[in-house]
Design an enzyme around this catalytic site. Structure first.
Site, mmCIF file in Angstrom:
data_model
loop_
_atom_site.group_PDB
_atom_site.id
_atom_site.type_symbol
_atom_site.label_atom_id
_atom_site.label_comp_id
_atom_site.label_asym_id
_atom_site.label_seq_id
_atom_site.Cartn_x
_atom_site.Cartn_y
_atom_site.Cartn_z
ATOM 1 C CG ASP A 1 -39.880 6.118 11.482
ATOM 2 O OD1 ASP A 1 -39.199 6.781 12.275
ATOM 3 O OD2 ASP A 1 -39.554 5.894 10.309
ATOM 4 C CD GLN B 1 -32.139 3.999 15.478
ATOM 5 O OE1 GLN B 1 -31.497 3.655 16.439
ATOM 6 N NE2 GLN B 1 -32.249 5.280 15.166
HETATM 7 P P1 GDP Z 1 -40.808 7.468 16.324
HETATM 8 O O1 GDP Z 1 -39.551 7.548 15.552
HETATM 9 O O2 GDP Z 1 -41.114 6.077 16.788
HETATM 10 O O3 GDP Z 1 -40.864 8.450 17.467
HETATM 11 O O4 GDP Z 1 -41.978 7.853 15.317
HETATM 12 P P2 GDP Z 1 -41.958 9.079 14.251
HETATM 13 O O5 GDP Z 1 -42.146 10.340 14.987
HETATM 14 O O6 GDP Z 1 -40.784 8.970 13.348
HETATM 15 O O7 GDP Z 1 -43.202 8.699 13.344
HETATM 16 C C1 GDP Z 1 -44.474 8.588 13.857
HETATM 17 C C2 GDP Z 1 -45.366 9.575 13.105
HETATM 18 O O8 GDP Z 1 -46.717 9.267 13.345
HETATM 19 C C3 GDP Z 1 -45.188 11.012 13.581
HETATM 20 O O9 GDP Z 1 -45.454 11.875 12.514
HETATM 21 C C4 GDP Z 1 -46.269 11.149 14.658
HETATM 22 O O10 GDP Z 1 -46.704 12.494 14.837
HETATM 23 C C5 GDP Z 1 -47.365 10.315 14.063
HETATM 24 N N1 GDP Z 1 -48.230 9.620 15.017
HETATM 25 C C6 GDP Z 1 -47.932 9.108 16.239
HETATM 26 N N2 GDP Z 1 -49.002 8.443 16.731
HETATM 27 C C7 GDP Z 1 -49.973 8.538 15.821
HETATM 28 C C8 GDP Z 1 -51.312 8.035 15.729
HETATM 29 O O11 GDP Z 1 -51.803 7.334 16.605
HETATM 30 N N3 GDP Z 1 -52.022 8.334 14.600
HETATM 31 C C9 GDP Z 1 -51.509 9.089 13.583
HETATM 32 N N4 GDP Z 1 -52.270 9.308 12.530
HETATM 33 N N5 GDP Z 1 -50.256 9.574 13.627
HETATM 34 C C10 GDP Z 1 -49.502 9.290 14.727
HETATM 35 P P1 IMO Z 2 -36.568 6.187 14.753
HETATM 36 O O1 IMO Z 2 -35.882 6.231 16.106
HETATM 37 C C1 IMO Z 2 -36.817 4.312 10.829
HETATM 38 C C2 IMO Z 2 -33.090 2.849 9.087
HETATM 39 C C3 IMO Z 2 -32.591 3.554 7.839
HETATM 40 C C4 IMO Z 2 -31.864 2.412 7.162
HETATM 41 C C5 IMO Z 2 -31.247 1.658 8.334
HETATM 42 C C6 IMO Z 2 -29.808 2.036 8.632
HETATM 43 O O2 IMO Z 2 -37.091 7.493 14.286
HETATM 44 O O3 IMO Z 2 -37.570 5.076 14.737
HETATM 45 P P2 IMO Z 2 -28.596 4.160 9.659
HETATM 46 O O4 IMO Z 2 -28.801 5.627 9.437
HETATM 47 O O5 IMO Z 2 -28.821 3.744 11.060
HETATM 48 O O6 IMO Z 2 -27.298 3.696 9.089
HETATM 49 O O7 IMO Z 2 -29.722 3.450 8.755
HETATM 50 O O8 IMO Z 2 -32.050 1.959 9.456
HETATM 51 N N1 IMO Z 2 -33.337 3.734 10.252
HETATM 52 C C7 IMO Z 2 -34.558 4.086 10.665
HETATM 53 N N2 IMO Z 2 -35.779 3.821 10.149
HETATM 54 N N3 IMO Z 2 -36.712 5.016 11.979
HETATM 55 C C8 IMO Z 2 -35.508 5.265 12.531
HETATM 56 O O9 IMO Z 2 -35.362 5.823 13.745
HETATM 57 C C9 IMO Z 2 -34.354 4.836 11.842
HETATM 58 N N4 IMO Z 2 -33.024 4.942 12.072
HETATM 59 C C10 IMO Z 2 -32.420 4.249 11.096
HETATM 60 O O10 IMO Z 2 -33.662 4.040 7.072
HETATM 61 O O11 IMO Z 2 -32.782 1.557 6.537
HETATM 62 MG MG MG Z 3 -38.878 8.237 13.690
#
Ligand code: GDP
Ligand code: IMO
Ligand code: MG
Length: 431
Positions: A13, A224
């Site tokens: 994330d 991840q």
């Molecule tokens: P990913 O799994 O690595 O693609 O990340 P996610 O989408 O799960 O989580 C990142 C969150 O932060 C999302 O809700 C994005 O819209 C938000 N986001 C990304 N870049 C920024 C930033 O620079 N500032 C803020 N405030 N939010 C951001």
């Molecule tokens: P993105 O691509 C954050 C975490 C789960 C759990 C562990 C194992 O959005 O960054 P699983 O479902 O793979 O058996 O879960 O890994 N996890 C993530 N945490 N972002 C993700 O993906 C995740 N994918 C799995 O919360 O702790």
């Molecule tokens: Mg994510």
């Protein structure tokens, strides 16, 4: 040409979806190499917010071939739903999306197995997203799994039944009721398999290598984060795939010598969803403020993300195992609310040793973070696009990190939108 790899350096994330979308116009191919619907990659532009789970984040840019590689575990039901959710954007998905025949198929019973295993672990559960990721990779490694290419086989249903029968024995062993859930999801599964057949199912290793040979640029999109890697993450609190740069080679069929830039993405602080060690976790009010300001709730499961200060020993480790060549720092705007910003530079171990390396027993041993404090900048970063214009305290923070990590931070992200980005290139061009 080379394959550039973009991956998360923390516990997921970090903002991979946003940056893949930003960088995508530089590439002709964007390919996911591991993970599956446990991922949630968020993109925001023109007031639209969209979360992708299995489809690469290049999908919103025209003229880009998006590939779901062999290293991915694909849930056809989620795939169908994702495609249907994209219908409103009028994208040419059938022409721009390719699925590897060698990607593994997640069956409805894999998700049930995930739930059964988690339930049996009680308090020591992983905190899985329960999308069937672990059990599907288990079947892949055990040489029992089904792959996307199997769906065209006349005996696909027989293969499916055989595997599901084996899964039912395990579910019965765990006293996990499967009858009711399975009846419904099986119907959805076969409908989704038929739906998937309209897409081009490919030997994606040829597609990617042919693209490179013909001079096309390829971006490999990680899911991840490095600290969730099956080998190098905080085992057993990890996911079941190789999330590090090496995973791009096995997950797409490219040689290590073909890897070019490795973009490492990290938040200016840390988050983690699910269980497992988190040395800099903030359990009190500061963590709550961070979670609120950063809207730290899972894009896949909606769970609150645990929050904490930036952890340099962990970041250095992730940079080392990935051979990162450029850093991208995300969500810097979230720290604007703090007048004091902390960075963990070392750990003090139980025996008093001070180290900036990750101990083997991060899971069980107690590590005490040692912090360095920085002044906050306490001014909005909105509208800043150029490194030259960032406030002095933020510049000091960036310079410190670059020196410690021995790498340039080429982008600083200041908001969820595609445009909210400070670029070193902008300075270079302006200068
Ligand atoms: P990913 O799994 O690595 O693609 O990340 P996610 O989408 O799960 O989580 C990142 C969150 O932060 C999302 O809700 C994005 O819209 C938000 N986001 C990304 N870049 C920024 C930033 O620079 N500032 C803020 N405030 N939010 C951001
Ligand atoms: P993105 O691509 C954050 C975490 C789960 C759990 C562990 C194992 O959005 O960054 P699983 O479902 O793979 O058996 O879960 O890994 N996890 C993530 N945490 N972002 C993700 O993906 C995740 N994918 C799995 O919360 O702790
Ligand atoms: Mg994510």
């Amino acid at each position: 040409m080379k394959v550039d790899v973009l991956l998360g350096l923390q516990w997921g994330d970090e903002g991979k979806g946003k940056i893949v979308d930003v960088l995508a116009p530089r590439y002709q191919v964007v390919a996911r190499f591991q993970g599956g619907p446990n991922a949630g990659h968020t993109l925001e532009f023109d007031g639209i917010k969209h979360v992708l789970h299995q489809i690469p984040s290049g999908i919103f840019r025209s003229d880009i071939q998006n590939i779901i590689g062999n290293g991915v575990v694909l849930d056809p039901i989620v795939f169908k739903r994702e495609i249907e959710n994209l219908a409103k954007y009028n994208l040419d998905l059938v022409s721009n999306l390719f699925v590897s025949k060698k990607a593994s198929l997640i069956l409805p019973t894999h998700a049930l197995l995930d739930a059964a295993y988690e339930r049996s672990k009680g308090d020591s559960k992983i905190g899985s997203t329960l999308r069937g990721i672990g059990p599907t990779y288990q079947d892949k490694i055990a040489r029992l799994g089904l792959r996307v290419g199997d769906v065209v086989s006349p005996n696909f249903k027989a293969k499916y039944d055989k595997l599901v029968d084996a899964h039912k024995v395990i579910l019965d062993f765990y006293s996990f009721d499967h009858s009711a859930v399975l009846a419904q999801s099986e119907e959805n599964f076969f409908a989704a398999i038929e739906f998937m057949k309209q897409f081009t199912l490919v030997d994606s290793e040829y597609v990617v290598n042919d693209a490179l040979t013909s001079g096309k640029t390829v971006l490999a999109e990680g899911a991840q984060g490095s600290l969730l890697d099956i080998d190098f993450g905080s085992y057993p609190f990890v996911t079941s795939s190789t999330t590090m740069a090496a995973g791009a080679c096995t997950g797409l069929g490219i040689a290590p010598s073909q890897v070019g830039e490795v973009f490492g993405i990290f938040k200016a602080y840390c988050t983690r969803v699910g269980s497992g060690p988190f040395p800099t976790e903030l359990l009190e009010e500061t963590g709550e403020k961070m979670r609120k300001e950063g809207r730290e709730f899972g894009a896949t499961t909606g769970r609150p993300r645990r929050c904490g200060w930036l952890d340099l020993p962990a970041l250095k480790y992730a940079i080392m195992i990935n051979g990162v060549t450029q850093l991208i720092m995300m969500k810097v705007d979230v720290l604007t609310i703090f007048d004091n910003i902390r960075v963990c530079t070392h750990y003090r171990l139980e025996d008093g040793t001070v180290t900036d390396q990750l101990p083997y027993d991060l899971c069980d041993g107690v590590v005490e973070p040692i912090y360095k404090d920085f002044d906050g900048w306490q001014q909005s970063l909105d509208g800043i696009r150029d490194f030259e214009d960032i406030p002095a305290p933020l510049l000091a923070y960036v310079k410190f990190l670059e020196d410690e990590l021995n790498l340039p931070i080429t982008f600083i992200s200041t908001g969820p939108d595609r445009e909210a980005l400070i670029s070193r290139e902008a300075s270079a061009i302006a200068g």
